[in-house]
Design a protein around this motif. Sequence first.
Motif, PDB file in Angstrom:
ATOM      1  N   TYR A   3     -39.930  30.349  -8.503  1.00 41.53           N
ATOM      2  CA  TYR A   3     -39.191  29.657  -9.566  1.00 41.53           C
ATOM      3  C   TYR A   3     -38.071  28.789  -9.005  1.00 41.53           C
ATOM      4  O   TYR A   3     -37.802  27.707  -9.514  1.00 41.53           O
ATOM      5  N   ARG A   6     -39.409  25.605  -7.864  1.00 39.80           N
ATOM      6  CA  ARG A   6     -39.815  24.774  -8.999  1.00 39.80           C
ATOM      7  C   ARG A   6     -38.622  24.084  -9.649  1.00 39.80           C
ATOM      8  O   ARG A   6     -38.699  22.903 -10.008  1.00 39.80           O
ATOM      9  N   ASP A  59     -42.585  29.791 -18.790  1.00 38.87           N
ATOM     10  CA  ASP A  59     -43.767  30.169 -18.016  1.00 38.87           C
ATOM     11  C   ASP A  59     -43.988  29.201 -16.861  1.00 38.87           C
ATOM     12  O   ASP A  59     -44.345  29.608 -15.754  1.00 38.87           O
ATOM     13  N   TYR A  60     -43.800  27.912 -17.121  1.00 39.58           N
ATOM     14  CA  TYR A  60     -43.975  26.916 -16.065  1.00 39.58           C
ATOM     15  C   TYR A  60     -42.963  27.136 -14.942  1.00 39.58           C
ATOM     16  O   TYR A  60     -43.320  27.183 -13.770  1.00 39.58           O
ATOM     17  N   GLY A  63     -43.708  30.155 -12.986  1.00 36.62           N
ATOM     18  CA  GLY A  63     -44.985  30.118 -12.272  1.00 36.62           C
ATOM     19  C   GLY A  63     -46.007  31.092 -12.816  1.00 36.62           C
ATOM     20  O   GLY A  63     -46.902  31.527 -12.097  1.00 36.62           O
ATOM     21  N   LEU A  64     -45.894  31.415 -14.111  1.00 35.97           N
ATOM     22  CA  LEU A  64     -46.852  32.328 -14.716  1.00 35.97           C
ATOM     23  C   LEU A  64     -48.138  31.590 -15.053  1.00 35.97           C
ATOM     24  O   LEU A  64     -48.113  30.420 -15.425  1.00 35.97           O
ATOM     25  N   PRO A  65     -49.262  32.272 -14.936  1.00 42.80           N
ATOM     26  CA  PRO A  65     -50.534  31.612 -15.240  1.00 42.80           C
ATOM     27  C   PRO A  65     -50.674  31.310 -16.721  1.00 42.80           C
ATOM     28  O   PRO A  65     -50.097  32.001 -17.569  1.00 42.80           O
ATOM     29  N   LYS A  66     -51.434  30.292 -17.009  1.00 40.23           N
ATOM     30  CA  LYS A  66     -51.707  29.948 -18.409  1.00 40.23           C
ATOM     31  C   LYS A  66     -52.628  31.016 -19.001  1.00 40.23           C
ATOM     32  O   LYS A  66     -53.356  31.692 -18.289  1.00 40.23           O
ATOM     33  N   ASN A  67     -52.584  31.135 -20.317  1.00 38.49           N
ATOM     34  CA  ASN A  67     -53.452  32.056 -21.052  1.00 38.49           C
ATOM     35  C   ASN A  67     -53.292  33.502 -20.629  1.00 38.49           C
ATOM     36  O   ASN A  67     -54.275  34.219 -20.436  1.00 38.49           O
ATOM     37  N   LEU A  68     -52.053  33.950 -20.469  1.00 44.77           N
ATOM     38  CA  LEU A  68     -51.819  35.352 -20.166  1.00 44.77           C
ATOM     39  C   LEU A  68     -52.295  36.204 -21.329  1.00 44.77           C
ATOM     40  O   LEU A  68     -52.131  35.838 -22.499  1.00 44.77           O
TER      41      LEU A  68
END
Length: 72
Positions: A3, A6, A59-60, A63-68
């Motif tokens: 993060y 980012r 989430d971005y 760095g969390l994945p999409k569609n958790l």
Amino acid sequence: MEYYERIKALRIDRDLTQQQIADYLGTRQEYYSKYELGKRQLPLHHLKALCEFYNVSADYILGLPKNLYWPR
């Protein structure tokens, strides 16, 4: 990407200085620098402010994945 990498990339992509972001967050540049280095945890209220400023999701930044999937 972590993060803190980012938030640095978001800042650099917009040609902003650490001081400008620190001013926006109402903190000192020295504190903000430590956020970008991963030496100081980013408080939730600063995470929220950065999401609003950059118009991205938490989430971005995290760095969390999409569609958790969240089990119920």
